[in-house]
Design a protein around this motif. Structure first.
Motif, PDB file in Angstrom:
ATOM      1  N   LEU A   1       0.820  -1.225   0.000  1.00 37.87           N
ATOM      2  CA  LEU A   1       0.000   0.000   0.000  1.00 37.87           C
ATOM      3  C   LEU A   1       0.851   1.271   0.000  1.00 37.87           C
ATOM      4  O   LEU A   1       0.328   2.375   0.183  1.00 37.87           O
ATOM      5  CB  LEU A   1      -0.934  -0.006   1.212  1.00 37.87           C
ATOM      6  N   ASN A   2       2.166   1.106  -0.192  1.00 38.03           N
ATOM      7  CA  ASN A   2       3.098   2.237  -0.212  1.00 38.03           C
ATOM      8  C   ASN A   2       3.039   3.057   1.080  1.00 38.03           C
ATOM      9  O   ASN A   2       3.117   4.293   1.059  1.00 38.03           O
ATOM     10  CB  ASN A   2       2.826   3.149  -1.421  1.00 38.03           C
ATOM     11  N   GLU A   3       2.911   2.377   2.220  1.00 40.71           N
ATOM     12  CA  GLU A   3       2.896   3.050   3.518  1.00 40.71           C
ATOM     13  C   GLU A   3       4.297   3.017   4.133  1.00 40.71           C
ATOM     14  O   GLU A   3       5.188   2.327   3.629  1.00 40.71           O
ATOM     15  CB  GLU A   3       1.871   2.382   4.443  1.00 40.71           C
ATOM     16  N   ASP A   4       4.468   3.741   5.234  1.00 41.42           N
ATOM     17  CA  ASP A   4       5.777   3.848   5.888  1.00 41.42           C
ATOM     18  C   ASP A   4       6.123   2.540   6.614  1.00 41.42           C
ATOM     19  O   ASP A   4       5.720   2.324   7.750  1.00 41.42           O
ATOM     20  CB  ASP A   4       5.742   5.026   6.866  1.00 41.42           C
ATOM     21  N   TYR A   5       6.897   1.700   5.938  1.00 43.82           N
ATOM     22  CA  TYR A   5       7.262   0.430   6.546  1.00 43.82           C
ATOM     23  C   TYR A   5       8.474   0.537   7.454  1.00 43.82           C
ATOM     24  O   TYR A   5       8.672  -0.282   8.355  1.00 43.82           O
ATOM     25  CB  TYR A   5       7.492  -0.640   5.460  1.00 43.82           C
ATOM     26  N   GLU A   6       9.306   1.557   7.248  1.00 48.00           N
ATOM     27  CA  GLU A   6      10.531   1.685   8.064  1.00 48.00           C
ATOM     28  C   GLU A   6      10.186   1.985   9.519  1.00 48.00           C
ATOM     29  O   GLU A   6      10.756   1.393  10.441  1.00 48.00           O
ATOM     30  CB  GLU A   6      11.437   2.771   7.489  1.00 48.00           C
TER      31      GLU A   6
END
Length: 754
Positions: free
Chosen positions: A634-639
């Motif tokens: 979903l192109n979310e902040d995975y970091e």
């Protein structure tokens, strides 16, 4: 005329006559027994008749039946079912081949009269001692219909100190019945000694007259233990609709279920019903299954039954009843009796044999062969030869947009039907139907393709009845494996290899045709291919998927006819659209990992083969992988999510997710060369008897959850062994690493020093 469901086909010998006995339940709710006199028999070739008569004199009948080589056969009669085996042995010593000389006697009768599970009964009857109606020599004909069966759930409790059965409870969906030893409990029958308790239990089963008795591990524990205690007290262990004793066929492996034979009844183990036909669970304890299916738990009590009986007998009865109730309700909720009945109706096998793929194949094939005037070989056994499996194409690892999944509908059954594959059509002569492994099949009318096509047609008609549809699917998909099994009378590894060779050929050909259309196939496995659609959105991808499906199916319609001269039954279906799709690399290798992928479908992440679906990874790993994949898709902040997970782990907020669950497949003492962590944990329990051990990794090594107190959890282990490998397998596609994100330092590469 009365309709009845056959619960148990068996036979009895009275004087010098053999009678087939069909026990069951009538549509009016009464139990029945049909008695039919029948003669045991088998076949030999007519040309071997004189040689056979020199060995032993016997009654025979010339027939118009033929074997697979189109040779005439003679029907050889014997007096008793046991004589068939003896005579076969004598004939085969003298190189006289025997046909159909290994069919169970009661099933011989059913096959010959084309009777499956339901029959119409015409005839006079009288009342029996343990059945409502006994029909002697009635007219029987095959029928259909749904006849309710009576199900009784049972559970026993044993005092390990005295070895006595101290509590037994039954539940039939409406009422409970409990028997307890030496204690007065409201609603339970109290007995002064174990012998009286067992007599009352036996009486109750006979009076209630169930068709099916269920329980959890009911055969290997409850029934085996009851048999032992009945024997100790010299009580006959006859719980059925006749006075014949109970017989056991015990299996030591969890893979195969034990069976118990009680005249007129079936005993079905809920544990195996759930495992074989309903759910894949982390373990098959009653508590686990009850929570998964019903959202309920077993009642918790002290493990020492002797103590609980003395201190709180009311609690023991409650606990015992609850177990019987849970089993009944799990089976009801998952419709497992209905499913077993559907399987019995399709295969013609009794309820505790419906999972037997060889028996199912036999039942369907032998009936149809008989109608065609063909006799089949007896089982010869022999050494199992290797059968090459389906094709698994090299995955092109990466993360993709709008990937289409295509599946061949029932690939192996469709190949059998399309290519006229059958033990009867197998030939050494060259024909137009040539399998990729060099095996040939004749185009003449076959039996197995007819069976499959009939089942396929039936499956279409019962789309609204899940149990029946699923039953047909299981039966059809088992046929290929049967032909590669030496325990099957039609065993032929060349035929089994021909089926899989066609499967590999058609998967490659489909890949070739799809790529000719301008689309990239990134993975293929046995009966499915994954295609990059090149679409810009879901709507466009859906159109492309339907177009590919139609083009490939149109191609096979003409290709099969031109190349093999047969009718095509291969059908490629556009199964799923993944908006995002992930094919991982093998760790430490520049190659894709087979049978492992994940894809985004709407808001849901579909995962196959990755750590998320594997039992030997912790809930921490599973939760982390699912959420990480979703954030990447979903192109979310995975970091930030990775860093927060590590922080929460170290602070103890995720301790409930750190339990490993691992199966123990053999005795703990037999682990000598190496001692895996789960075995070390199990050994610390001292009296470990389970199939699954639950443990956590501590600073002092693996520790069973039962022993957890003030031990220090080894959080670094979970970071390095659970979180890091999952993250790195995904981050590699973004030129990042887990260590880099957690420490916020970029890893140095060779270029940094140039």
């Amino acid at each position: 005329m009365m309709k009845g469901f056959i619960v148990h086909p068996t036979y009895d010998i009275k004087g010098n006559k053999v009678f087939v006995e069909l026990y069951g339940r009538l549509e009016n709710g009464e139990s029945f027994l049909c008695l039919k006199e029948y003669r045991p028999y088998f076949f030999i070739r007519e040309k071997d008749l004189n040689s056979a008569l020199e060995i032993e004199n016997f009654e025979y009948e010339k027939t118009d039946f033929l074997n697979f080589s189109k040779e005439k056969v003679v029907k050889v009669y014997t007096d008793m079912p046991s004589d068939v085996k003896r005579l076969r042995r004598e004939f085969e010593k003298n190189n006289i081949e025997c046909y159909e000389a290994d069919i169970k006697f009661a099933y011989r009768f059913l096959f010959d009269h084309d009777i499956y599970a339901v029959i119409d009964i015409n005839g006079e009857y009288k009342e029996g001692e343990r059945v409502n109606r006994v029909y002697e020599d009635p007219y029987l004909s095959p029928s259909e219909g749904d006849i309710p069966l009576r199900v009784l759930s049972m559970d026993i409790e044993v005092d390990e100190e005295t070895q006595e059965v101290v509590c037994v409870s039954f539940y039939d969906g409406r009422k409970y019945k409990s028997f307890i030893l030496r204690k007065e409990v409201e609603g339970a029958v109290s007995l002064s000694d174990e012998k009286d308790l067992l007599i009352e239990v036996k009486k109750y089963i006979i009076e209630e007259d169930p068709d099916i008795i269920v329980g959890w591990n009911v055969i290997d524990f409850d029934f085996k233990y009851l048999e032992k205690r009945f024997s100790k007290h010299k009580i006959t262990f006859d719980l059925g609709r006749s006075e014949r004793g109970t017989k056991f066929r015990t299996e030591r492996s969890f893979i195969r279920a034990s069976r118990v034979s009680i005249d007129g009844r079936m005993v079905l183990d809920g544990m195996y019903l759930v495992r074989d036909f309903a759910l894949k669970l982390e373990d098959y304890k009653l508590d686990t299954a009850a929570f998964e299916v019903l959202g309920e738990r077993k009642i918790e009590i002290e493990k020492d039954i002797h103590k609980i009986l003395e201190k709180d007998p009311e609690k023991l009865v409650e606990y015992n009843r609850k177990d019987a109730e849970l089993v009944y309700n799990i089976i009801k909720e998952k419709k497992l009796i209905e499913f077993s009945k559907k399987m019995a109706g399709i295969t013609g096998l009794q309820l505790d044999r419906v999972k037997g793929s060889i028996a199912s194949f036999d039942s369907l094939y032998l009936r149809r062969a008989r109608k065609r005037g063909i006799v089949c070989p007896s089982v010869k056994g022999g050494e199992k030869k290797h059968v090459i499996g389906g094709l698994v194409r090299e995955p092109l690892y990466g993360i993709y947009d709008y990937v289409l999944l295509f599946d061949f509908r029932s690939l192996y059954p469709s190949i059998i039907a399309t290519m006229n594959i059958d033990p009867l059509t197998f030939t050494e002569e060259k024909t137009k139907i040539k399998a990729p492994n060099g095996v040939y099949f004749k185009s003449e009318r076959a039996i197995l393709p007819e069976i499959i096509l009939e089942l396929m047609e039936k499956r279409k008609k019962v789309k609204h009845i899940y149990e029946e549809q699923y039953a047909i699917k299981i039966i059809m998909n088992s046929f290929f494996g049967v032909l590669g099994n030496p325990n099957c009378r039609f065993y032929n590894s060349k035929i089994a290899n021909a089926i899989t060779a066609f499967g590999r050929f058609f998967l490659n050909l489909t890949t070739e045709k799809v790529e000719e259309m301008g689309y990239k196939v990134i993975y293929g496995d046995t009966d499915s291919i994954f295609v990059v659609s090149n679409a810009e959105n879901c709507e466009e991808a859906e159109k492309i998927g339907k177009n590919i499906e139609k083009s490939i199916n149109d191609f096979y319609e003409s290709y099969v006819k031109e190349n093999y001269g047969t009718k095509n039954y291969l059908m490629l279906e556009f199964e799923k659209l993944y908006e995002k799709f992930y094919l991982p690399k093998q760790r430490h290798l520049e190659r894709g990992a087979k049978k492992r992928y994940a894809g985004l479908m709407g808001e849901k992440v579909d995962i196959v083969g990755l750590e998320y679906v594997r039992r030997d990874w912790t809930d921490l790993a599973k939760q982390f992988q699912y959420n990480l994949l979703k954030k990447v898709f979903l192109n979310e902040d995975y970091e930030t999510y990775i860093k927060e997970t590590v922080e929460n782990l170290k602070s103890g907020k995720l301790d409930s997710l750190l339990v490993y669950k691992k199966g123990v497949r053999k005795d703990l003492e037999s682990y000598t060369k190496t001692t895996p962590p789960h075995v070390k944990a199990a050994r610390k329990l001292g009296n470990f008897r389970d199939r699954v051990i639950k443990y956590v990794m501590t600073k002092n090594g693996p520790e069973p959850v039962e022993n957890l107190g003030r031990v220090k959890i080894d959080y670094n282990h979970y970071i390095e062994k659970q979180l890091k490998p999952i993250a790195d397998s995904l981050l590699v596609f973004f030129n990042k690493s887990f260590d880099e994100i957690v420490t916020e330092k970029k890893q140095a590469t060779l270029e940094d020093f140039l």
